[in-house]
Write a protein that holds these residues in place. Structure first.
Motif, PDB file in Angstrom:
ATOM      1  N   SER A 315       4.867  59.100  -1.534  1.00 54.08           N
ATOM      2  CA  SER A 315       5.255  60.560  -1.706  1.00 54.08           C
ATOM      3  C   SER A 315       4.361  61.205  -3.107  1.00 54.08           C
ATOM      4  O   SER A 315       4.369  60.229  -4.058  1.00 54.08           O
ATOM      5  CB  SER A 315       6.415  60.968  -1.857  1.00 54.08           C
ATOM      6  OG  SER A 315       6.977  60.522  -2.806  1.00 54.08           O
ATOM      7  N   HIS A 316       4.095  62.518  -2.972  1.00 55.22           N
ATOM      8  CA  HIS A 316       3.837  63.142  -4.368  1.00 55.22           C
ATOM      9  C   HIS A 316       4.525  64.322  -4.275  1.00 55.22           C
ATOM     10  O   HIS A 316       4.862  64.861  -3.365  1.00 55.22           O
ATOM     11  CB  HIS A 316       2.264  63.426  -4.291  1.00 55.22           C
ATOM     12  CG  HIS A 316       1.242  62.326  -4.472  1.00 55.22           C
ATOM     13  ND1 HIS A 316       1.231  61.624  -5.808  1.00 55.22           N
ATOM     14  CD2 HIS A 316       0.377  61.637  -3.924  1.00 55.22           C
ATOM     15  CE1 HIS A 316       0.483  60.822  -5.792  1.00 55.22           C
ATOM     16  NE2 HIS A 316      -0.258  60.697  -4.672  1.00 55.22           N
ATOM     17  N   ARG A 317       4.795  64.771  -5.635  1.00 51.44           N
ATOM     18  CA  ARG A 317       5.097  66.234  -6.058  1.00 51.44           C
ATOM     19  C   ARG A 317       3.752  66.840  -6.300  1.00 51.44           C
ATOM     20  O   ARG A 317       3.030  66.661  -7.123  1.00 51.44           O
ATOM     21  CB  ARG A 317       6.196  66.307  -6.971  1.00 51.44           C
ATOM     22  CG  ARG A 317       6.861  67.809  -7.277  1.00 51.44           C
ATOM     23  CD  ARG A 317       7.518  67.722  -8.229  1.00 51.44           C
ATOM     24  NE  ARG A 317       7.693  66.979  -9.367  1.00 51.44           N
ATOM     25  CZ  ARG A 317       7.161  67.521 -10.804  1.00 51.44           C
ATOM     26  NH1 ARG A 317       7.167  68.861 -10.734  1.00 51.44           N
ATOM     27  NH2 ARG A 317       7.261  66.707 -11.560  1.00 51.44           N
ATOM     28  N   GLY A 341       7.052  67.035   4.786  1.00 48.66           N
ATOM     29  CA  GLY A 341       7.496  67.463   3.118  1.00 48.66           C
ATOM     30  C   GLY A 341       8.193  68.835   3.323  1.00 48.66           C
ATOM     31  O   GLY A 341       8.532  69.268   4.284  1.00 48.66           O
ATOM     32  N   ILE A 344       9.002  73.739  -2.068  1.00 46.05           N
ATOM     33  CA  ILE A 344      10.034  73.817  -3.179  1.00 46.05           C
ATOM     34  C   ILE A 344      10.026  75.175  -3.792  1.00 46.05           C
ATOM     35  O   ILE A 344       8.877  75.780  -3.983  1.00 46.05           O
ATOM     36  CB  ILE A 344       9.722  72.571  -4.384  1.00 46.05           C
ATOM     37  CG1 ILE A 344       9.610  71.502  -3.573  1.00 46.05           C
ATOM     38  CG2 ILE A 344      10.954  72.600  -5.185  1.00 46.05           C
ATOM     39  CD1 ILE A 344      10.586  70.736  -2.812  1.00 46.05           C
ATOM     40  N   ARG A 361      12.146  71.309 -11.292  1.00 50.51           N
ATOM     41  CA  ARG A 361      11.933  71.823  -9.809  1.00 50.51           C
ATOM     42  C   ARG A 361      10.923  72.992  -9.763  1.00 50.51           C
ATOM     43  O   ARG A 361      11.185  73.868  -8.861  1.00 50.51           O
ATOM     44  CB  ARG A 361      13.271  72.267  -9.320  1.00 50.51           C
ATOM     45  CG  ARG A 361      14.669  71.487 -10.114  1.00 50.51           C
ATOM     46  CD  ARG A 361      15.187  70.433  -9.304  1.00 50.51           C
ATOM     47  NE  ARG A 361      16.327  69.916  -9.513  1.00 50.51           N
ATOM     48  CZ  ARG A 361      17.458  70.557  -9.247  1.00 50.51           C
ATOM     49  NH1 ARG A 361      17.513  71.416  -8.284  1.00 50.51           N
ATOM     50  NH2 ARG A 361      18.866  70.170  -9.489  1.00 50.51           N
ATOM     51  N   GLU A 366       6.645  68.887  -1.911  1.00 51.02           N
ATOM     52  CA  GLU A 366       6.637  67.696  -1.855  1.00 51.02           C
ATOM     53  C   GLU A 366       6.039  67.211  -0.598  1.00 51.02           C
ATOM     54  O   GLU A 366       6.331  67.807   0.623  1.00 51.02           O
ATOM     55  CB  GLU A 366       8.441  67.442  -1.846  1.00 51.02           C
ATOM     56  CG  GLU A 366       8.479  65.864  -1.850  1.00 51.02           C
ATOM     57  CD  GLU A 366       8.599  65.079  -0.262  1.00 51.02           C
ATOM     58  OE1 GLU A 366       8.087  64.057  -0.325  1.00 51.02           O
ATOM     59  OE2 GLU A 366       8.937  65.932   0.425  1.00 51.02           O
ATOM     60  N   ARG A 368       5.233  63.541   1.731  1.00 53.71           N
ATOM     61  CA  ARG A 368       4.968  62.294   2.056  1.00 53.71           C
ATOM     62  C   ARG A 368       4.250  61.718   3.139  1.00 53.71           C
ATOM     63  O   ARG A 368       4.022  62.452   4.085  1.00 53.71           O
ATOM     64  CB  ARG A 368       6.470  61.705   2.400  1.00 53.71           C
ATOM     65  CG  ARG A 368       7.660  61.288   1.413  1.00 53.71           C
ATOM     66  CD  ARG A 368       8.844  61.388   1.997  1.00 53.71           C
ATOM     67  NE  ARG A 368       9.293  62.920   1.920  1.00 53.71           N
ATOM     68  CZ  ARG A 368       9.994  63.421   3.033  1.00 53.71           C
ATOM     69  NH1 ARG A 368      10.529  62.434   3.935  1.00 53.71           N
ATOM     70  NH2 ARG A 368      10.391  64.790   2.977  1.00 53.71           N
ATOM     71  N   GLN A 401       6.441  62.657  -9.137  1.00 55.13           N
ATOM     72  CA  GLN A 401       7.103  62.243  -7.923  1.00 55.13           C
ATOM     73  C   GLN A 401       8.700  62.541  -8.092  1.00 55.13           C
ATOM     74  O   GLN A 401       9.087  62.711  -8.987  1.00 55.13           O
ATOM     75  CB  GLN A 401       6.952  60.635  -7.767  1.00 55.13           C
ATOM     76  CG  GLN A 401       5.686  60.145  -7.124  1.00 55.13           C
ATOM     77  CD  GLN A 401       5.651  58.901  -6.924  1.00 55.13           C
ATOM     78  OE1 GLN A 401       5.186  58.165  -7.723  1.00 55.13           O
ATOM     79  NE2 GLN A 401       6.131  58.339  -5.965  1.00 55.13           N
ATOM     80  N   PHE A 402       9.359  62.774  -6.926  1.00 52.90           N
ATOM     81  CA  PHE A 402      10.517  62.623  -6.978  1.00 52.90           C
ATOM     82  C   PHE A 402      11.406  61.553  -6.543  1.00 52.90           C
ATOM     83  O   PHE A 402      10.872  60.682  -5.682  1.00 52.90           O
ATOM     84  CB  PHE A 402      11.215  63.827  -5.862  1.00 52.90           C
ATOM     85  CG  PHE A 402      11.060  65.046  -6.118  1.00 52.90           C
ATOM     86  CD1 PHE A 402      11.706  65.884  -7.140  1.00 52.90           C
ATOM     87  CD2 PHE A 402       9.986  65.938  -5.534  1.00 52.90           C
ATOM     88  CE1 PHE A 402      11.370  67.218  -7.347  1.00 52.90           C
ATOM     89  CE2 PHE A 402       9.807  67.376  -5.654  1.00 52.90           C
ATOM     90  CZ  PHE A 402      10.445  67.888  -6.617  1.00 52.90           C
TER      91      PHE A 402
END
Length: 458
Positions: A315-317, A341, A344, A361, A366, A368, A401-402
């Motif tokens: 995953s990436h933010r 995803g 946010i 936040r 987000e 995946r 990433q989260f």
């Protein structure tokens, strides 16, 4: 091998029920613990933790069993199974719930929706309340009511020495901070207490899919629309090969589509007005946005995580959703794989970055890359490579990433996910688990440990 005074079932490799209990959601995981402790309450968990310490056994903790890395089960160690810890005591007047650590979100929502109440929870109904909460907690309600951890009031925690303690903002504010996003690094949570919000039981929502060639148009709209969208609107992203759903034309089955799953938790007429521009973008191949029970919305993505399916993700933010995600859908190697995803923002983004261990936040996305395949598929490595190549191609657009969505990135992923909060989390680990008993998660290693196995939240 036995645990004195243990009230639940103890399963050894030759015992009836062992084979079924050791299985976790990810069919790619096949591990055999030396002993499974099926706990019936907090006292059993305490005994199991002490037994593992005394016999130098690796400890895996299974709640819902949905870790993509399968860290709810271990080879040759002790599997602490919480799946028998059920029960949810709802106080409708106070809008609170005390939930046992073995609940799934389907069970949790069943209890709270009887009173028209909910909290942000997992979007696959079979995921465990424990793993989702401790990792942060992303879901359809987060833009309106924050992440799951933003609604956590207290937790009953069994620590590495086998002590049961109640943790809240008054009893141990630093540990309470760390539990909200620090994963299972500090112990086993046997019960959670949440604040609840009026939601449903009917909400407005459902999937809408566009042909892949219209994805850039949808992405352009989403970049403009999402930042100013009302808090009541949650938006999930789902891009995949079109499944055989009745609302999609049969000729589209198996072709790449870009989809969104909007969920409006406010007044329906207002929601219809807010969603009108989204529904007017391009020419969708199908949509099913309608008034529907909130519990039905919570299970809409269940087929993407069917038990026994083999799975791998990264995953990436992202601060933006680049058009570069389009080729990733075109190049998918398995008909079961997808991009999934969240948008946010809203209430989840108004929480200070140091308020919980989740960290920043900032509004954004987000995403995946999820490879799913059937057991026995000879192309498993090719499916994993599709994820890794896609993940690398999106790194220039990533803003971290989260921790909740870490996979096999190891210590480097933990550092990226926690950033400058890692020092504070390590100090907590040194205090509560200096021997790294709870290391099967995105591991925050104590300072005394040079190298330990990494894992994922249970």
């Amino acid at each position: 091998m036995t645990i004195p005074d243990f009230r639940g079932a103890l399963l050894r490799p030759d015992d009836e029920g062992y084979a079924e209990t050791r299985r976790v959601w990810n069919g790619a995981v096949d591990r055999r613990p030396a002993l499974i402790a099926r706990c019936t309450g907090a006292a059993d968990v305490q005994l199991a933790v002490r037994f593992a310490r005394e016999h130098d056994l690796a400890v895996a903790v299974r709640g819902g069993g949905h870790s993509v890395q399968g860290y709810g089960v271990c080879d040759g160690g002790l599997m602490i199974d919480l799946s028998l810890l059920k029960g949810a005591a709802v106080d409708p007047a106070a809008r609170t719930v005390r939930a046992a650590g073995g609940l799934t979100w389907a069970e949790f929502d069943l209890a709270t929706q009887r009173h028209g109440l909910a909290v942000t929870g997992g979007s696959v109904s079979s995921t465990g309340v424990g793993g989702v909460t401790l990792g942060g907690g992303f879901g359809h309600l987060m833009r309106r009511h924050g992440l799951t951890v933003d609604n956590l009031r207290a937790a009953d925690l069994v620590t590495a020495d086998g002590t049961l303690r109640r943790v809240d903002a008054n009893t141990d504010p630093e540990l309470f901070w760390g539990l909200r996003g620090g994963g299972g690094n500090f112990g086993v949570v046997t019960a959670f207490e949440f604040g609840l919000h009026p939601v449903g039981p009917i909400v407005l929502g459902g999937p809408i899919f566009w042909p892949l060639e219209q994805a850039p148009k949808v992405l352009s709209f989403l970049r403009e629309f999402a930042p100013a969208a009302p808090d009541e609107l949650g938006i999930a992203i789902v891009a995949m090969l079109a499944p055989p759903m009745p609302f999609l034309p049969p000729e589209r089955y198996g072709t790449p589509v870009f989809g969104l799953l909007p969920v409006w938790c406010g007044e329906p007429a207002e929601g219809a007005h807010v969603l009108a521009p989204l529904r007017g973008v391009g020419t969708p191949v199908g949509e099913l946005i309608r008034l529907v029970p909130y519990r039905a919305i919570q299970s809409l993505l269940d087929l993407s995580a069917s038990p026994g399916t083999c799975s791998y993700w990264r995953s990436h933010r992202l601060t933006d959703l680049p058009d570069q995600i389009v080729p990733l859908i075109e190049s998918v190697t398995s008909p079961l794989s997808l991009l999934n995803g969240w948008v946010i923002g809203g209430a989840a983004s108004r929480v200070a970055s140091d308020a919980t261990a989740v960290g920043p936040r900032r509004p954004g996305f987000e995403l995946r890359l999820i490879a799913n395949w059937r057991p026995g598929d000879p192309d498993a490595d090719r499916h994993r490579d599709w994820v890794r190549r896609g993940w690398e191609s999106l790194r220039p657009y990533a803003a971290g990433q989260f921790a909740s969505f870490l996979s096999d990135e190891g210590t480097a992923g933990v550092r990226v996910a926690y950033g400058d909060r890692l020092t504070r989390l390590t100090a907590l680990k040194d205090r509560l688990d200096p021997d790294n008993v709870f290391r099967l998660n995105p591991n925050i290693a104590p300072t005394s440990t040079v190298s330990t196995p990494e894992g994922a939240a249970r």
